[in-house]
Design a protein around this motif. Structure first.
Motif, PDB file in Angstrom:
ATOM      1  N   UNK A   1       0.784  -1.241   0.000  1.00 20.92           N
ATOM      2  CA  UNK A   1       0.000   0.000   0.000  1.00 20.92           C
ATOM      3  C   UNK A   1       0.814   1.288   0.000  1.00 20.92           C
ATOM      4  N   UNK A   2       2.125   1.216   0.166  1.00 24.67           N
ATOM      5  CA  UNK A   2       2.905   2.448   0.312  1.00 24.67           C
ATOM      6  C   UNK A   2       2.844   3.317  -0.949  1.00 24.67           C
ATOM      7  N   UNK A   3       2.778   2.724  -2.109  1.00 26.87           N
ATOM      8  CA  UNK A   3       2.701   3.533  -3.334  1.00 26.87           C
ATOM      9  C   UNK A   3       1.304   4.091  -3.561  1.00 26.87           C
ATOM     10  N   UNK A   4       0.292   3.332  -3.220  1.00 32.10           N
ATOM     11  CA  UNK A   4      -1.076   3.786  -3.460  1.00 32.10           C
ATOM     12  C   UNK A   4      -1.586   4.743  -2.399  1.00 32.10           C
ATOM     13  N   UNK A   5      -1.361   4.405  -1.116  1.00 35.63           N
ATOM     14  CA  UNK A   5      -1.826   5.265  -0.029  1.00 35.63           C
ATOM     15  C   UNK A   5      -0.834   6.369   0.306  1.00 35.63           C
TER      16      UNK A   5
END
Length: 157
Positions: A92-96
């Motif tokens: 999730x680090x790239x999306x959130x």
């Protein structure tokens, strides 16, 4: 003469260490190794794999020499919350973005303890997020997206 026995718990641990170390050592040989002064991309993984093999050998010697305690209760709750937390962060680090991912990862991992209360988990996660933000953004000056494209526009921090 004492009969040859291997402590099962330490023997399994030693075999696991030696197997994983051997696997990663073989994988690192596909990369350029280099020398200690000009390290290639395979140098550090190879050194760590050798250390893992040596630790496994030490544990194996101890497994032959001493009998240990049997394996007790397995903390399934801890494994259920701790193991998926870094996987969640990676996914999730790239999306959130960095900040929401750190917050949610800390929130997930905090419930590994049965004594953790929701308010305490929220405060702990917020504190860890603030600390990570200050260290990585201001102290180290790392360029990362604080909030990702999955979220609505946020003010620049």
């Amino acid at each position: 003469m004492k009969p040859f026995t291997i402590d099962t718990t330490n023997g399994i641990c030693a075999a696991l260490f030696i197997f994983l170390g051997g696997f990663f050592a073989l994988q690192s040989l596909d990369l350029e190794i280099g020398t200690a002064f000009r390290m290639g991309p395979g140098y550090f993984p190879l050194v760590l794999a050798i250390v893992l093999i040596l630790l496994g050998a030490i544990i194996l010697v101890e497994a032959v020499r001493f009998e240990s305690e049997p394996i007790g209760h397995v903390a399934w709750r801890g494994m259920l919350f701790i193991l998926p937390a870094p996987i969640f962060f990676g996914l999730t680090v790239r999306g959130l973005g960095f900040l929401p991912s750190i917050f949610l990862t800390a929130l997930i991992a905090s419930f590994a303890s049965g004594r953790m209360r929701p308010l305490t988990a929220l405060v702990l996660s917020a504190g860890l997020t603030l600390f990570a933000f200050l260290v990585f953004s201001y102290a180290l000056g790392l360029p990362f997206r604080r909030f990702g494209p999955w979220l609505p526009s946020w003010p620049a921090l």
